[in-house]
Design an enzyme around this catalytic site. Structure first.
Site, PDB file in Angstrom:
ATOM      1  N   CYS A   1       3.580  -8.488  41.081  1.00  0.00           N
ATOM      2  CA  CYS A   1       3.725  -9.605  39.972  1.00  0.00           C
ATOM      3  C   CYS A   1       3.015 -10.858  40.370  1.00  0.00           C
ATOM      4  O   CYS A   1       3.797 -11.686  40.943  1.00  0.00           O
ATOM      5  CB  CYS A   1       5.202  -9.668  39.479  1.00  0.00           C
ATOM      6  SG  CYS A   1       5.353 -10.806  38.164  1.00  0.00           S
TER       7      CYS A   1
ATOM      8  N   HIS B   1       1.289  -6.747  37.403  1.00  0.00           N
ATOM      9  CA  HIS B   1       1.722  -7.739  36.141  1.00  0.00           C
ATOM     10  C   HIS B   1       0.731  -8.949  36.577  1.00  0.00           C
ATOM     11  O   HIS B   1       0.958  -9.703  37.342  1.00  0.00           O
ATOM     12  CB  HIS B   1       3.218  -8.374  36.418  1.00  0.00           C
ATOM     13  CG  HIS B   1       4.198  -7.559  36.029  1.00  0.00           C
ATOM     14  ND1 HIS B   1       5.648  -7.511  36.169  1.00  0.00           N
ATOM     15  CD2 HIS B   1       4.099  -6.102  35.667  1.00  0.00           C
ATOM     16  CE1 HIS B   1       6.362  -6.607  35.741  1.00  0.00           C
ATOM     17  NE2 HIS B   1       5.507  -5.624  35.486  1.00  0.00           N
TER      18      HIS B   1
ATOM     19  N   TYR C   1       8.052 -12.378  25.691  1.00  0.00           N
ATOM     20  CA  TYR C   1       7.517 -11.161  25.016  1.00  0.00           C
ATOM     21  C   TYR C   1       7.002 -11.245  23.749  1.00  0.00           C
ATOM     22  O   TYR C   1       7.308 -10.238  22.783  1.00  0.00           O
ATOM     23  CB  TYR C   1       8.501  -9.831  25.295  1.00  0.00           C
ATOM     24  CG  TYR C   1       8.355  -9.703  26.772  1.00  0.00           C
ATOM     25  CD1 TYR C   1       7.541  -8.548  27.488  1.00  0.00           C
ATOM     26  CD2 TYR C   1       9.289 -10.277  27.800  1.00  0.00           C
ATOM     27  CE1 TYR C   1       7.818  -8.590  28.831  1.00  0.00           C
ATOM     28  CE2 TYR C   1       9.499  -9.855  29.067  1.00  0.00           C
ATOM     29  CZ  TYR C   1       8.516  -9.061  29.552  1.00  0.00           C
ATOM     30  OH  TYR C   1       8.484  -8.912  30.849  1.00  0.00           O
TER      31      TYR C   1
END
Ligand code: DNO
Length: 390
Positions: A278, A305, A365
């Site tokens: 990430c 990510h 998101y």
């Protein structure tokens, strides 16, 4: 890399059809209907998988199969929980799902203080204000000794803030740090009707006095318990780095820097014990040279990510646009493309923009913001692949 996208299941306002239209190949999801510690039945895994395949994609990554707190702090019930965890892994393996993301962060997963920070262009992003974070720890959570974990200038700013902060701002901090950012990841905080702060204190209690060395031993214990089933079914476990990469609320964290990752990979030296790289979480620590870390750890990375923060004076950080952060994402694309394993990659978070704010997506998101980021990253991937042909 494979273009993936996190889907929160049938209640997600971003549908599988929307994802397919914007070029997503693989879906990242979990059986969100089960609380941490519950068994994931084979037929439920199959049902979700079939739904994804019917929409023209595949279920590439599980994010997450949550690790129960008692496994992390080494409670009496950990062996029973581990047995169930292994059974869920086997069920995933039987369905041909081979990549499982998890984290080992005590109690709290990711931490932000502001989920709608305006940027000059009118879009909104996620933000971490170090003073407000310290305020939450010292004044709202009222953790004994918390002030010892902050530099004196931050403590002084907390005292100054205490004179001006409103009740609404305090409530917003609780809602952001405890309820909104944690709720959709592992479900709402368990327990009674107690206030979120009381529940949070209760969840932290079993960690009192637990050292980093002990937490590491508990992680090693977890990994040794799951490795046999992972080898049998070729399941790649990929731990998510700590976000932000530093200890929080007096509890240790294990995946903050390159030395931590070296320890983790050596502790159980098996390809199935790997990393979710990430970049965004790692980039929130000034101590991390994220590109160098990608070079070093790419062979044990199973999931990427791709995003980046910018660091600000005073310990704050902001989630940056994908083309404009402190990490050179094009270089990361080069490194992970070289792995030649079609590594699943998602852009992680995106800005909130063009009406996203009215829909009520989970924080970070959004649809439009992540779609923009995916387009940008897709351009990077194509350009990097063309370099290889030149
Ligand atoms: C936040 C996410 C994390 C992540 C978990 C994985 O947006 O990156 O919540 O899913 O840490 O276990």
């Amino acid at each position: 890399m494979e273009k993936t996208w996190r889907w929160f299941g049938p209640s997600d306002k971003v549908t599988l059809e929307m994802m397919r239209q914007i070029g997503v190949e693989g879906v990242v999801t979990a059986l969100h209907q089960y609380a941490p510690g519950e068994l994931w039945p084979l037929e439920e895994i199959r049902a979700t998988q079939q739904r994804i395949e019917a929409a023209g994609m595949r279920w590439s990554v599980v994010e997450s199969l949550p690790v129960s707190e008692a496994i992390k702090y080494g409670g009496a019930e950990r062996d029973a929980l581990l047995e169930r965890y292994c059974q869920s892994l086997e069920n995933l393996g039987r369905c041909g799902i081979h990549t499982v993301c998890y984290n080992f962060m005590p109690v709290i997963d990711w931490v932000r203080t502001d989920l709608e920070r305006p940027l000059p262009d009118g879009t909104l992003t996620l933000y971490f204000d170090y003073v407000r974070f310290a305020y939450f720890d010292m004044k709202i959570l009222a953790r004994p000794g918390a002030e010892k974990d902050f530099p004196p200038e931050i403590v002084a700013k907390v005292e100054a803030l205490d004179k001006t902060i409103t009740e609404a701002e305090k409530a917003q901090l609780v809602d952001t740090i405890i309820t909104k950012t944690q709720g959709f990841v592992n479900g709402p905080l368990g327990g009674s009707e107690a206030s979120p702060v009381e529940k949070f204190r209760a969840l932290m209690a079993p960690y009192a006095g637990l050292s980093k060395a002990q937490l590491r031993e508990n992680l090693r214990y977890f990994l040794e318990a799951v490795m046999p089933v992972c080898r049998k079914w070729d399941i790649r476990m990929c731990i998510h780095p700590d976000d932000p990469p530093m200890p929080v609320f007096g509890m240790p964290r294990l995946v903050c820097d390159a030395d931590d990752i070296r320890w983790l990979l050596a502790a159980v030296d098996d390809f199935h014990n790997g990393l979710t790289f990430c970049a965004g979480s790692l980039s929130a620590g000034a101590h991390n040279d994220v590109v160098a870390m990608a070079r070093e750890f790419a062979p044990r990375t199973h999931f990427v990510h791709l995003r980046t923060c910018n660091l600000l004076p005073g310990g704050d950080f902001v989630e940056a646009p994908h083309t404009d952060g402190r990490v050179d994402l094009v270089e990361l694309v080069r490194i992970f493309e070289c792995e030649d394993r079609n590594l699943p990659m998602r852009v992680d978070h995106g800005k909130t923009m063009l009406g996203d704010e009215r829909i009520g997506y989970n924080p970070g998101y959004s649809f439009h913001g992540r779609m923009l980021a995916l387009g940008q990253v897709e351009g990077m991937i194509v350009a990097v692949r063309n370099e290889g042909m030149a």
